[in-house]
Design an enzyme around this catalytic site. Structure first.
Site, short mmCIF file in Angstrom:
data_model
loop_
_atom_site.label_atom_id
_atom_site.label_comp_id
_atom_site.label_asym_id
_atom_site.label_seq_id
_atom_site.Cartn_x
_atom_site.Cartn_y
_atom_site.Cartn_z
N PRO A 9 -3.69 2.52 5.22
CA PRO A 9 -3.02 3.08 6.39
C PRO A 9 -2.48 4.57 5.89
O PRO A 9 -2.11 4.78 4.88
CB PRO A 9 -1.93 2.22 6.45
CG PRO A 9 -1.66 1.45 5.08
CD PRO A 9 -3.02 1.23 4.68
N ARG A 17 -1.46 14.97 6.86
CA ARG A 17 -0.21 14.45 6.65
C ARG A 17 0.52 15.00 5.12
O ARG A 17 -0.38 15.13 4.35
CB ARG A 17 -0.77 12.97 6.26
CG ARG A 17 0.27 11.99 5.68
CD ARG A 17 -0.35 10.85 5.06
NE ARG A 17 0.84 9.86 4.78
CZ ARG A 17 0.60 8.89 3.95
NH1 ARG A 17 -0.63 8.58 3.41
NH2 ARG A 17 1.40 8.18 3.70
N ALA A 76 0.46 2.30 1.85
CA ALA A 76 1.68 1.71 1.77
C ALA A 76 1.59 0.01 1.53
O ALA A 76 2.42 -0.52 0.99
CB ALA A 76 2.64 1.78 2.98
N HIS A 79 2.68 -1.62 -1.83
CA HIS A 79 3.97 -2.07 -2.18
C HIS A 79 4.15 -3.26 -1.30
O HIS A 79 5.32 -3.72 -1.78
CB HIS A 79 4.92 -0.85 -1.72
CG HIS A 79 4.43 0.39 -2.08
ND1 HIS A 79 3.95 0.72 -3.52
CD2 HIS A 79 4.01 1.56 -1.27
CE1 HIS A 79 3.46 2.17 -3.59
NE2 HIS A 79 3.63 2.53 -2.26
N ASP A 86 -4.83 -11.15 -2.93
CA ASP A 86 -5.39 -12.42 -2.95
C ASP A 86 -6.79 -12.37 -2.62
O ASP A 86 -7.57 -13.07 -3.23
CB ASP A 86 -4.63 -13.62 -1.85
CG ASP A 86 -3.45 -14.10 -2.52
OD1 ASP A 86 -2.94 -13.91 -3.76
OD2 ASP A 86 -2.47 -14.69 -1.72
N GLU A 97 -7.68 1.19 -8.59
CA GLU A 97 -6.27 1.40 -7.85
C GLU A 97 -6.15 3.07 -8.03
O GLU A 97 -5.78 3.42 -8.95
CB GLU A 97 -5.21 0.61 -8.09
CG GLU A 97 -3.98 1.16 -7.27
CD GLU A 97 -2.63 0.32 -7.44
OE1 GLU A 97 -2.76 -0.66 -8.14
OE2 GLU A 97 -1.71 0.61 -7.21
N SER A 101 -0.50 10.69 -4.72
CA SER A 101 0.65 11.18 -5.27
C SER A 101 1.22 10.47 -6.66
O SER A 101 0.64 9.22 -6.74
CB SER A 101 1.50 11.10 -4.38
OG SER A 101 2.13 9.78 -3.81
N ARG A 110 8.20 2.59 -3.91
CA ARG A 110 6.84 2.89 -4.28
C ARG A 110 6.48 2.65 -5.70
O ARG A 110 5.26 2.64 -6.16
CB ARG A 110 6.38 4.46 -4.01
CG ARG A 110 6.68 4.68 -2.29
CD ARG A 110 6.05 6.14 -2.27
NE ARG A 110 6.75 6.63 -1.07
CZ ARG A 110 6.30 6.55 0.24
NH1 ARG A 110 5.22 5.84 0.43
NH2 ARG A 110 7.06 7.21 1.26
C1 DQA Z 1 -0.17 6.72 -1.52
C2 DQA Z 1 1.10 6.37 -1.83
C3 DQA Z 1 1.98 5.32 -1.11
O1 DQA Z 1 3.05 5.25 -1.62
C4 DQA Z 1 2.01 6.01 0.22
O2 DQA Z 1 2.28 4.79 1.13
C5 DQA Z 1 0.49 6.17 0.62
C6 DQA Z 1 -0.43 6.91 -0.13
C7 DQA Z 1 -1.01 7.84 -2.37
O3 DQA Z 1 -2.13 7.86 -2.31
O4 DQA Z 1 -0.12 8.42 -3.19
O5 DQA Z 1 0.10 5.92 2.06
O6 DQA Z 1 -1.06 5.37 -1.77
#
Ligand code: DQA
Length: 139
Positions: A9, A17, A76, A79, A86, A97, A101, A110
């Protein structure tokens, strides 16, 4: 080697963004550059983005027997989503993963990931370069 890239998302908003956090590369540029990079390594990359948890889960199911691994930035859902966890446990698809950021320098909500402990690896806080490093890690 066939790989699937999943962005969760709000990652469709990349480029506009919070550019101080996520940089200026758009999702379409990232996807086309990464696809080209994969081809240069004789790999095939399919790209998928969704803001909907169920679509991400259905895509993991649909690709379970078609790809060798997944690169995922779950946004998001990282988290919150036991359901995406699953889906990976149920399909046994190996995944890396990626977070653009450094989530550990940000709000404490986070810091929890429902995926990290079952991931092949995690690349966090290196900007969009993390996606390329994930691809390298599969090659
Ligand atoms: C994210 C970090 C997440 O906490 C955040 O909700 C995102 C982007 C990142 O790529 O740093 O949507 O996954």
């Amino acid at each position: 080697m066939n790989l699937l890239l999943i962005n969760g998302p709000n990652l469709n908003l990349l480029g506009t963004r919070e550019p101080d956090v996520y940089g200026s590369t758009t999702l379409s540029i990232l996807e086309s550059d990464l696809t080209e990079y994969a081809q240069s390594k004789n790999m095939q990359l399919d790209c998928f983005q969704s803001n909907a948890e169920h679509q991400i889960i259905e895509t993991i199911h649909a690709y379970a027997k078609k790809v060798d691994g997944v690169i995922i930035n779950p946004g998001a859902f990282t988290h919150t989503s036991i359901a995406i966890r699953d889906a990976f446990l149920g399909t046994q698809l190996p995944f890396i993963e990626v977070h653009i950021s450094n989530v550990y320098q940000r709000e404490s909500f986070r810091h929890k990931s429902y995926l990290s402990d079952i991931a092949k690896g995690c690349i966090i806080g290196l900007g969009v370069k993390g996606y390329y490093l994930a691809l390298d890690a599969f090659s």
